[in-house]
Design an enzyme around this catalytic site. Structure first.
Site, PDB file in Angstrom:
ATOM      1  N   VAL A 115       2.480   5.672 -13.487  1.00 27.72           N
ATOM      2  CA  VAL A 115       1.100   5.325 -13.087  1.00 27.72           C
ATOM      3  C   VAL A 115       0.959   3.808 -13.120  1.00 27.72           C
ATOM      4  O   VAL A 115       1.318   3.168 -14.109  1.00 27.72           O
ATOM      5  CB  VAL A 115       0.047   5.931 -14.033  1.00 27.72           C
ATOM      6  CG1 VAL A 115      -1.366   5.555 -13.590  1.00 27.72           C
ATOM      7  CG2 VAL A 115       0.185   7.442 -14.121  1.00 27.72           C
TER       8      VAL A 115
ATOM      9  N   LYS B 202      -1.625  10.678 -10.205  1.00 35.19           N
ATOM     10  CA  LYS B 202      -1.761   9.626 -11.222  1.00 35.19           C
ATOM     11  C   LYS B 202      -3.002   9.853 -12.099  1.00 35.19           C
ATOM     12  O   LYS B 202      -2.930   9.702 -13.320  1.00 35.19           O
ATOM     13  CB  LYS B 202      -1.796   8.252 -10.548  1.00 35.19           C
ATOM     14  CG  LYS B 202      -0.434   7.886  -9.926  1.00 35.19           C
ATOM     15  CD  LYS B 202      -0.538   6.675  -9.036  1.00 35.19           C
ATOM     16  CE  LYS B 202       0.802   6.259  -8.481  1.00 35.19           C
ATOM     17  NZ  LYS B 202       0.691   5.272  -7.389  1.00 35.19           N
TER      18      LYS B 202
ATOM     19  N   THR C 266      14.837   2.053  -4.384  1.00 34.92           N
ATOM     20  CA  THR C 266      14.091   0.825  -4.681  1.00 34.92           C
ATOM     21  C   THR C 266      13.931   0.612  -6.185  1.00 34.92           C
ATOM     22  O   THR C 266      14.294  -0.440  -6.722  1.00 34.92           O
ATOM     23  CB  THR C 266      12.697   0.906  -4.014  1.00 34.92           C
ATOM     24  OG1 THR C 266      12.895   1.218  -2.640  1.00 34.92           O
ATOM     25  CG2 THR C 266      11.940  -0.384  -4.142  1.00 34.92           C
TER      26      THR C 266
ATOM     27  N   GLY D   4       6.274  -2.336   5.942  1.00 35.77           N
ATOM     28  CA  GLY D   4       6.946  -1.628   4.845  1.00 35.77           C
ATOM     29  C   GLY D   4       6.019  -1.286   3.693  1.00 35.77           C
ATOM     30  O   GLY D   4       6.468  -0.841   2.646  1.00 35.77           O
TER      31      GLY D   4
ATOM     32  N   GLY E  48       2.550   1.450 -11.543  1.00 31.22           N
ATOM     33  CA  GLY E  48       3.760   0.625 -11.381  1.00 31.22           C
ATOM     34  C   GLY E  48       4.020  -0.251 -12.585  1.00 31.22           C
ATOM     35  O   GLY E  48       4.298   0.237 -13.679  1.00 31.22           O
TER      36      GLY E  48
ATOM     37  N   GLU F  30       6.083   5.257 -18.431  1.00 32.94           N
ATOM     38  CA  GLU F  30       5.118   4.179 -18.170  1.00 32.94           C
ATOM     39  C   GLU F  30       4.986   3.865 -16.682  1.00 32.94           C
ATOM     40  O   GLU F  30       3.892   3.585 -16.177  1.00 32.94           O
ATOM     41  CB  GLU F  30       5.555   2.914 -18.935  1.00 32.94           C
ATOM     42  CG  GLU F  30       4.652   1.715 -18.763  1.00 32.94           C
ATOM     43  CD  GLU F  30       3.224   1.972 -19.248  1.00 32.94           C
ATOM     44  OE1 GLU F  30       3.036   2.140 -20.446  1.00 32.94           O
ATOM     45  OE2 GLU F  30       2.298   2.017 -18.400  1.00 32.94           O
TER      46      GLU F  30
HETATM   47  N1  HSE Z   1       3.062   4.742  -2.678  1.00 31.24           N
HETATM   48  C1  HSE Z   1       2.665   4.357  -3.995  1.00 31.24           C
HETATM   49  C2  HSE Z   1       1.553   3.310  -3.882  1.00 31.24           C
HETATM   50  C3  HSE Z   1       3.850   3.825  -4.749  1.00 31.24           C
HETATM   51  O1  HSE Z   1       1.316   2.806  -2.782  1.00 31.24           O
HETATM   52  O2  HSE Z   1       0.890   3.001  -4.861  1.00 31.24           O
HETATM   53  C4  HSE Z   1       3.661   3.656  -6.220  1.00 31.24           C
HETATM   54  O3  HSE Z   1       3.381   4.856  -6.871  1.00 31.24           O
END
Ligand code: HSE
Length: 401
Positions: free
Chosen positions: A127, A200, A11, A182, A129, A124
């Site tokens: 943590v 994180k 992804t 999903g 996204g 970056e």
């Molecule tokens: N599974 C994680 C979330 C993905 O839902 O935040 C991103 O680190």
């Protein structure tokens, strides 16, 4: 022209390819050079994909290619990601990664290695996204002593808690829906048990205090025990329940924890819904700053990785200083830390509860019968555990307002 190698075309990896392609011109302008993906290492084939011809199954095709100066690691996990990243840095390549497990476990060592080889190890996207938070912590907030970090750091659990609250559904039903849509993995353990949030907050706390926080030292509780009834009580309190990763410094000790908490309406984290993340940092000079956005997903996460690639290109032959030493940061005992608790016991335990706790601020909701629910005075978890002995606690949640 800068040539990039990507390891892991899932992804995020395919998102990096897409972001570099769609925003090619503006990225070239900002980096001062055109950036091109030369090879992508993945065990799978991708027939019909735009990047089909770049795929290799052999990491050496990236490692040994002297034209590739930046490696993107988006495979996840630590094995073999760590070996690949280490070898890339030793070969004089900068590495940009979205892999929080790798960063939380080996971050300090990889930064040191990158410094020795005069390249960069940037993370970056590990943590929050797409939310810029690592760079602000390292650069924009350098005048600060960080006093507290508190955040909703996991999109999956925030989606589940939001849906439970809005629809009045139970945890199992919403988890199933999240999996069907999903938003949650088939095996949701890392998210719902809080392990993802734990890694994180370990990364953010290590960066804030410049030492290695071992995520195994962080007391971690997930959302699996949160029920429909807890949500009803939360509404009665004009609060929401969020999975919070937090760390704070008090009297020279750093405390860290991951746990669901009741967040009052007046707090900014109250309004962070669905898959969104928000990270709140308190500095001793600036006071509160908050970062909000999409904490997961292909393009938001890839955007953060590409910003790191641009930084790596702009800082070719120059190591960007990141203070994160390998010395372990010994955390304070969070079980001694005082906070209020929201507690539910059967109606039959009401008098015993009132006798046991010095303070019982009753919480009532029409929707739940046969229980006595209350909020305690500030107390530590150790004190709480002593006081509740003999009571049949249905659930207890930390109160964060
Ligand atoms: N599974 C994680 C979330 C993905 O839902 O935040 C991103 O680190």
């Amino acid at each position: 022209m800068v040539k990039v190698g990507i390891i892991g075309y899932g992804t995020v990896g395919s998102g990096v390819f897409e972001v570099l392609d769609v925003n090619k011109e503006s990225i070239a302008e900002k980096s001062g050079e055109e950036i091109q993906v030369k090879r992508i290492c993945d065990l799978r084939e991708f027939p019909g994909d735009k990047a089909e011809k770049l795929i290799t199954h052999d990491f050496n095709d990236i490692l040994k290619d002297s034209e590739i100066s930046v490696v993107v690691e988006t495979m996840g996990g630590t094995k073999p990601a760590y070996d690949f990243v280490k070898a890339s840095i030793e070969a004089g390549k900068s590495v940009c990664t979205s892999n929080k497990e790798l960063v939380a476990t080996y971050g300090a060592g990889l930064i040191k290695l990158a410094k020795q080889h005069n390249v960069n190890f940037l993370f970056e996207a590990s943590v929050g996204g797409g939310i810029p938070v690592i760079r602000p912590l390292n650069h924009a907030l350098t005048a600060e002593k960080v006093v507290e970090i508190k955040g909703i750091l996991n999109g999956t659990t925030n989606f589940i808690l939001t849906k439970m609250s809005r629809e009045g559904s139970d945890y199992a039903t919403v988890l199933k829906e999240a999996q069907d849509m999903g938003y949650a993995e088939k095996n949701p353990t890392a998210d719902v048990e809080g392990f993802d949030t734990c890694r994180k907050i370990a990364i953010l706390t290590s960066l804030a205090y410049g030492k290695q926080v071992d995520y195994n030292d962080i007391q971690t509780e997930g959302i699996t025990k949160i029920t429909k009834e807890d949500m009803d009580y939360a509404k009665a309190l004009d609060a929401s329940i969020k999975l919070i990763g937090e760390s704070k410094i008090e009297d020279g000790s750093v405390y860290a924890r991951v746990a669901p908490a009741l967040i009052g309406r007046e707090q900014p984290l109250y309004s962070v819904h669905d898959v969104f993340n928000a990270i709140f940092i308190k500095g001793n000079m600036v006071d509160d700053v908050m970062f909000y956005g999409r904490g997961a997903g292909k393009l938001p996460t890839a955007s953060a990785v590409v910003a790191d690639i641009v930084d790596a290109v702009k800082n070719k032959d120059r190591h960007i200083t990141t203070i994160w030493e390998e010395d372990k940061l010994k955390l304070g005992d969070i079980r001694q830390y005082k906070q209020r608790f929201f507690v539910r016991v059967p109606e039959s335990d009401k008098q015993d509860a009132k006798n046991s706790f010095s303070e019982c601020e009753e919480v009532k909701t029409e929707k739940v019968k046969g229980e006595f629910a209350f909020i305690t005075a500030p107390m530590s978890e150790n004190e709480f555990d002593d006081v509740v002995k003999g009571l049949n606690v249905i659930n207890r949640i930390i109160v964060n307002f």
